[in-house]
Write a protein that holds these residues in place. Structure first.
Motif, short mmCIF file in Angstrom:
data_model
loop_
_atom_site.label_atom_id
_atom_site.label_comp_id
_atom_site.label_asym_id
_atom_site.label_seq_id
_atom_site.Cartn_x
_atom_site.Cartn_y
_atom_site.Cartn_z
N ASN A 203 0.66 -1.29 0.01
CA ASN A 203 -0.15 0.00 -0.17
C ASN A 203 0.75 1.43 -0.01
O ASN A 203 0.47 2.26 -0.65
N ASN A 204 1.92 1.14 0.59
CA ASN A 204 2.87 2.47 1.01
C ASN A 204 4.15 2.14 0.26
O ASN A 204 5.01 3.19 0.40
N GLY A 205 4.40 1.24 -0.55
CA GLY A 205 5.41 1.13 -1.36
C GLY A 205 5.50 -0.37 -1.97
O GLY A 205 4.62 -0.82 -2.22
N TYR A 206 6.83 -0.92 -1.82
CA TYR A 206 6.73 -2.66 -2.26
C TYR A 206 7.71 -3.06 -1.36
O TYR A 206 8.73 -2.59 -0.80
N LEU A 207 7.52 -4.36 -0.71
CA LEU A 207 8.38 -5.19 -0.03
C LEU A 207 8.67 -6.01 -1.08
O LEU A 207 8.08 -6.90 -1.52
N ILE A 208 10.15 -6.06 -1.08
CA ILE A 208 10.74 -7.15 -2.01
C ILE A 208 11.68 -8.17 -1.43
O ILE A 208 12.12 -7.91 -0.12
N ASP A 209 11.92 -9.18 -1.97
CA ASP A 209 12.82 -10.25 -1.54
C ASP A 209 14.09 -9.67 -1.26
O ASP A 209 14.60 -9.02 -1.84
N VAL A 210 14.93 -10.41 -0.32
CA VAL A 210 16.33 -9.76 -0.01
C VAL A 210 17.21 -10.34 -1.07
O VAL A 210 17.96 -9.62 -1.38
N GLU A 211 16.95 -11.44 -1.79
CA GLU A 211 17.56 -11.81 -2.98
C GLU A 211 16.89 -11.07 -4.04
O GLU A 211 16.06 -11.59 -4.89
N ILE A 212 17.41 -9.94 -4.50
CA ILE A 212 16.85 -8.85 -5.29
C ILE A 212 17.10 -9.36 -6.75
O ILE A 212 18.44 -9.68 -7.13
N GLU A 213 16.08 -9.06 -7.44
CA GLU A 213 16.18 -9.36 -9.06
C GLU A 213 16.17 -7.86 -9.51
O GLU A 213 15.09 -7.08 -9.35
N TYR A 214 16.98 -7.26 -10.36
CA TYR A 214 17.08 -6.05 -10.97
C TYR A 214 15.90 -5.78 -11.70
O TYR A 214 15.47 -4.60 -11.81
N THR A 215 15.43 -6.82 -12.66
CA THR A 215 14.44 -6.52 -13.38
C THR A 215 13.06 -6.08 -12.59
O THR A 215 12.27 -5.22 -13.11
N ILE A 216 12.74 -6.84 -11.49
CA ILE A 216 11.52 -6.56 -10.81
C ILE A 216 11.78 -5.26 -10.04
O ILE A 216 10.68 -4.24 -9.77
N LEU A 217 13.05 -4.64 -9.47
CA LEU A 217 13.28 -3.58 -8.76
C LEU A 217 12.98 -2.41 -9.72
O LEU A 217 12.54 -1.51 -9.54
N LYS A 218 13.51 -2.52 -11.01
CA LYS A 218 13.36 -1.47 -12.08
C LYS A 218 11.94 -1.20 -12.45
O LYS A 218 11.40 -0.27 -12.47
N LYS A 219 11.06 -2.38 -12.68
CA LYS A 219 9.58 -2.26 -12.62
C LYS A 219 9.02 -1.63 -11.72
O LYS A 219 8.07 -0.79 -11.92
N MET A 220 9.38 -2.00 -10.40
CA MET A 220 8.97 -1.21 -9.47
C MET A 220 8.99 0.36 -9.37
O MET A 220 8.07 1.16 -9.03
N ILE A 221 10.37 0.76 -9.72
CA ILE A 221 10.71 2.07 -9.80
C ILE A 221 9.66 2.96 -10.82
O ILE A 221 9.49 3.95 -10.59
N LEU A 222 9.61 2.05 -12.06
CA LEU A 222 9.13 2.74 -13.15
C LEU A 222 7.39 2.84 -13.03
O LEU A 222 6.63 3.40 -13.82
#
Length: 240
Positions: A203-222
């Motif tokens: 609701n207030n952002g995104y909680l991501i896995d500690v083992e980060i996937e760059y493609t997922i992180l980029k998609k969240m930022i976009l």
């Protein structure tokens, strides 16, 4: 010393860094005895409270979860800028914070909207990051502010439109830096480390896995272009 202390009520607060065994090479001296002898324990999260009860067998009546919280000192005056995605991180530059992940993401960022990253904090990893930035020749911006006092960070948040606060740490308690960002309506993308899930959610952002996937992180930022983004900003402020 034991006799001297007997007449006093003993109250103890536990933060992530001084509580979790995996952050202290699996051992903290005398900790179980200290917990038993203390009258009231004030963990900063429900996660620590649960471990006190399950692992250390502390009675629940001796525990009171006591979140830290922050006070916002200045109003938000920033205006949205759609020509750049601006992200901020704030932490010591040490291995467990993994700030290099953010630097690598920005250095390899390819999109028609550029990204601008600001980091507040200093530490042993600073020289490595400075060299990476010096060697970078792309269009995105990476700005290391170094150690910065709280008032100046709040001034930055008040006058600069920040789209996301990023925390990619491998260990955490509940980050005060996220509480500060939330007080200015800045949503967070953060790893599910320690008790971060008690403050950050979808609701207030995104909680991501500690083992980060760059493609997922980029998609969240976009996702700032998506309909629900402004609601995340409102939810971040309401969480604070």
């Amino acid at each position: 010393a034991t006799d001297i202390c007997k007449k006093y009520k003993k109250v103890m607060r536990m933060h992530g860094g001084d509580f979790y065994l995996n952050r202290n090479d699996g051992y903290i001296p005398l900790v179980e005895r200290i917990y038993n002898k203390t009258d009231l324990l004030l963990p900063i999260s429900n996660d620590i409270s649960a471990i006190l009860q399950s692992y250390y067998h502390v009675p629940p009546e001796k525990i009171f979860v006591n979140y830290l919280g922050v006070r916002k000192l200045k109003p938000s005056l920033s205006v949205r800028d759609d020509n750049v995605i601006r992200v901020v991180s704030c932490s010591n530059l040490v291995d467990l914070k993994r700030v290099n992940i953010i630097a690598q993401l920005v250095a390899n960022w390819q999109h028609n909207i550029s990204v601008e990253w600001h980091h507040f904090g200093d530490g042993p990893e600073a020289n490595t990051l400075k060299k990476m930035i010096a060697d970078y020749s792309g269009n995105n911006k990476m700005i290391l502010h170094g150690w910065t006092n709280q008032q100046d960070i709040y001034q930055f948040y008040s006058t600069t439109y920040v789209h996301w606060f990023l925390n990619v740490s491998i260990y955490e308690g509940i980050p005060v830096s996220i509480m500060e960002a939330f007080s200015f309506g800045i949503p967070a993308i953060a790893t599910n480390a320690g008790a971060t899930a008690e403050i950050v959610n979808n609701n207030n952002g995104y909680l991501i896995d500690v083992e980060i996937e760059y493609t997922i992180l980029k998609k969240m930022i976009l996702s700032i272009a998506e309909e629900g983004y402004e609601q995340k900003r409102k939810a971040a402020f309401h969480t604070w």
